[in-house]
Motif scaffolding. Structure first.
Motif, PDB file in Angstrom:
ATOM      1  N   GLU A  17       0.805  -1.229   0.000  1.00  0.00           N
ATOM      2  CA  GLU A  17       0.000   0.000   0.000  1.00  0.00           C
ATOM      3  C   GLU A  17       0.836   1.276   0.000  1.00  0.00           C
ATOM      4  O   GLU A  17       0.357   2.321  -0.456  1.00  0.00           O
ATOM      5  CB  GLU A  17      -0.933   0.005   1.217  1.00  0.00           C
ATOM      6  CG  GLU A  17      -1.978  -1.111   1.185  1.00  0.00           C
ATOM      7  CD  GLU A  17      -2.900  -1.079   2.394  1.00  0.00           C
ATOM      8  OE1 GLU A  17      -2.754  -0.147   3.225  1.00  0.00           O
ATOM      9  OE2 GLU A  17      -3.764  -1.974   2.504  1.00  0.00           O
ATOM     10  N   GLU A  18       2.084   1.196   0.477  1.00  0.00           N
ATOM     11  CA  GLU A  18       2.873   2.422   0.603  1.00  0.00           C
ATOM     12  C   GLU A  18       4.159   2.416  -0.232  1.00  0.00           C
ATOM     13  O   GLU A  18       4.493   3.422  -0.865  1.00  0.00           O
ATOM     14  CB  GLU A  18       3.228   2.662   2.078  1.00  0.00           C
ATOM     15  CG  GLU A  18       2.013   2.804   2.998  1.00  0.00           C
ATOM     16  CD  GLU A  18       2.413   2.997   4.450  1.00  0.00           C
ATOM     17  OE1 GLU A  18       3.560   3.437   4.708  1.00  0.00           O
ATOM     18  OE2 GLU A  18       1.594   2.689   5.337  1.00  0.00           O
ATOM     19  N   LYS A  20       5.410  -0.093  -2.744  1.00  0.00           N
ATOM     20  CA  LYS A  20       5.334  -0.477  -4.154  1.00  0.00           C
ATOM     21  C   LYS A  20       4.672   0.576  -5.032  1.00  0.00           C
ATOM     22  O   LYS A  20       5.132   0.812  -6.167  1.00  0.00           O
ATOM     23  CB  LYS A  20       4.615  -1.817  -4.298  1.00  0.00           C
ATOM     24  CG  LYS A  20       4.640  -2.348  -5.733  1.00  0.00           C
ATOM     25  CD  LYS A  20       3.937  -3.685  -5.848  1.00  0.00           C
ATOM     26  CE  LYS A  20       4.033  -4.217  -7.271  1.00  0.00           C
ATOM     27  NZ  LYS A  20       3.439  -3.308  -8.267  1.00  0.00           N
ATOM     28  N   PRO A  21       3.593   1.237  -4.593  1.00  0.00           N
ATOM     29  CA  PRO A  21       2.963   2.235  -5.469  1.00  0.00           C
ATOM     30  C   PRO A  21       3.888   3.372  -5.885  1.00  0.00           C
ATOM     31  O   PRO A  21       3.615   4.046  -6.886  1.00  0.00           O
ATOM     32  CB  PRO A  21       1.789   2.748  -4.632  1.00  0.00           C
ATOM     33  CG  PRO A  21       1.453   1.619  -3.718  1.00  0.00           C
ATOM     34  CD  PRO A  21       2.785   1.005  -3.376  1.00  0.00           C
ATOM     35  N   MET A  22       4.988   3.614  -5.148  1.00  0.00           N
ATOM     36  CA  MET A  22       5.922   4.676  -5.534  1.00  0.00           C
ATOM     37  C   MET A  22       6.775   4.281  -6.739  1.00  0.00           C
ATOM     38  O   MET A  22       7.396   5.140  -7.372  1.00  0.00           O
ATOM     39  CB  MET A  22       6.827   5.036  -4.354  1.00  0.00           C
ATOM     40  CG  MET A  22       6.096   5.690  -3.196  1.00  0.00           C
ATOM     41  SD  MET A  22       7.221   6.308  -1.920  1.00  0.00           S
ATOM     42  CE  MET A  22       7.814   4.766  -1.224  1.00  0.00           C
ATOM     43  N   ALA A  23       6.824   2.968  -7.058  1.00  0.00           N
ATOM     44  CA  ALA A  23       7.596   2.461  -8.202  1.00  0.00           C
ATOM     45  C   ALA A  23       9.054   2.904  -8.139  1.00  0.00           C
ATOM     46  O   ALA A  23       9.668   3.223  -9.151  1.00  0.00           O
ATOM     47  CB  ALA A  23       6.967   2.896  -9.517  1.00  0.00           C
ATOM     48  N   GLU A 157       8.571  -7.405 -12.175  1.00  0.00           N
ATOM     49  CA  GLU A 157       8.818  -6.910 -10.826  1.00  0.00           C
ATOM     50  C   GLU A 157       9.692  -7.921 -10.086  1.00  0.00           C
ATOM     51  O   GLU A 157       9.688  -9.116 -10.400  1.00  0.00           O
ATOM     52  CB  GLU A 157       7.497  -6.720 -10.081  1.00  0.00           C
ATOM     53  CG  GLU A 157       6.557  -5.708 -10.720  1.00  0.00           C
ATOM     54  CD  GLU A 157       6.954  -4.285 -10.375  1.00  0.00           C
ATOM     55  OE1 GLU A 157       6.595  -3.806  -9.291  1.00  0.00           O
ATOM     56  OE2 GLU A 157       7.643  -3.661 -11.213  1.00  0.00           O
ATOM     57  N   ASP A 254       2.570  -7.495 -13.054  1.00  0.00           N
ATOM     58  CA  ASP A 254       1.363  -6.898 -12.473  1.00  0.00           C
ATOM     59  C   ASP A 254       0.166  -6.987 -13.415  1.00  0.00           C
ATOM     60  O   ASP A 254      -0.816  -6.254 -13.232  1.00  0.00           O
ATOM     61  CB  ASP A 254       1.626  -5.427 -12.111  1.00  0.00           C
ATOM     62  CG  ASP A 254       2.514  -5.293 -10.885  1.00  0.00           C
ATOM     63  OD1 ASP A 254       2.484  -6.191 -10.035  1.00  0.00           O
ATOM     64  OD2 ASP A 254       3.241  -4.288 -10.789  1.00  0.00           O
TER      65      ASP A 254
END
Length: 331
Positions: A17-18, A20-23, A157, A254
């Protein structure tokens, strides 16, 4: 070089939630320290791997001491500076231990061995799946001594877990591709093109643009029990720093399995677009920008979904239809 971001006490929820979304690459400190193999140490872990091996011979690569552990090309980039061997796991481990006693050891590297095939049961007792947001993934193990893997990128990934030995990771964003001096596309050490720059001792006269890449690079040294998240298409070079190193990594995509590989589009582009006259390439760029990358928004929202055909949302059926169309054009 810049230091990579590090995170402590990471849970699967925090990662998904915190982080991985930043890539962005991230070091997950101590995230696998509870794995039963981490406290064994290098020697204990090697014994454990011998004990649980399926018995399949271990494919591995050997690089002579003169190359200082760098698995690379011979001059001219038409062959490699290492050779491939196949031995039982006990022989491979014995050689690892023998090389550790030498002042100038050969580099040994067994990479991307599927856990399920070579060390069954290991994945169940060394579980990272709560961090993996996909139902299909590949878990592999890497075993070797002091080696240097050239920077390369993957179209998947990756979470790589350091079980024994220290590893230095050096990463570059994909925007630095022009500054990393990519090697041949059709002759690669492991399927992915690599940077020709020796990042341990860069030759700036030969590769001057690498200075710019280095300014944007990220680096971190991982200890046993640490893991690193490497997002898709981030260039990464890996240096194993100790006489015994073991790493387990998990690759996933993904998207559903019926999605094609972007590499197909790259190869097709080389075949069909790159050497067109400049005006025609510019025209096709407009087509791709609008229909593939949708830089001006959804390209076919003026049509009802049922009429969009292969330009609609990709499904298993439409993916199969597109593959048929692609095969027809190649034929």
């Amino acid at each position: 070089m810049n230091n990579m971001s590090q995170y402590f006490d990471v849970t699967p929820q925090v990662f998904l939630e915190e982080i991985k979304p930043m890539a962005q690459p991230a070091v997950l400190k101590g995230v696998i320290s509870s794995w039963p193999s981490v406290p064994l140490g290098p020697d204990g872990l090697l014994d454990h791997l011998c004990a649980i091996s399926s018995g399949l011979p271990i494919p591995h690569f050997v690089c002579d001491p003169v190359h200082r552990g760098r698995f690379f090309y011979e001059p001219g980039y038409t062959s490699f500076n290492y050779r491939k061997e196949l031995t039982p796991i006990t022989d491979f481990v014995a050689r690892l231990r023998a090389e550790a006693a030498l002042a100038e050891p050969s580099a040994l590297f067994a990479g991307s061995l599927a856990l399920a095939g070579y060390f069954p049961g290991f994945a169940q007792s060394h579980d990272i799946t709560p961090f993996i947001p996909a139902s299909q993934f590949l878990q592999s193990i890497w075993i070797g001594n002091r080696t240097m893997t050239a920077p390369h990128y993957d179209n998947v990934e990756n979470i790589a877990c350091v079980v024994a030995g220290r590893r230095k990771f050096t990463l570059f964003p994909i925007e630095q591709l022009p500054n990393l001096y990519m090697g041949p596309l059709d002759l690669t050490p492991a399927g992915q093109p690599i940077s020709l720059v020796d990042i341990r001792a860069p030759d700036f006269e030969r590769f001057p643009r690498y200075r710019e890449a280095e300014a944007h690079g990220l680096t971190a040294i991982l200890e046993p029990g640490d893991a690193i998240y490497i997002p898709t298409l981030w260039w990464h070079g890996v240096e194993s720093l100790d006489s015994v190193n073991v790493m387990v990594n998990t690759w996933w995509r993904d998207v559903p399995a019926y999605f094609g590989s972007p590499m197909t589009a790259l190869l097709s582009g080389l075949l069909t677009l790159r050497d067109l006259p400049e005006d025609q390439r510019a025209a096709w760029k407009v087509v791709f920008d609008n229909l593939v990358f949708e830089t001006n928004g959804p390209a076919f929202d003026h049509l009802p979904e049922a009429a969009r055909g292969p330009f609609g949302t990709l499904t298993r059926n439409s993916a199969a239809h597109l593959r048929e169309m692609l095969l027809q054009t190649l034929a």
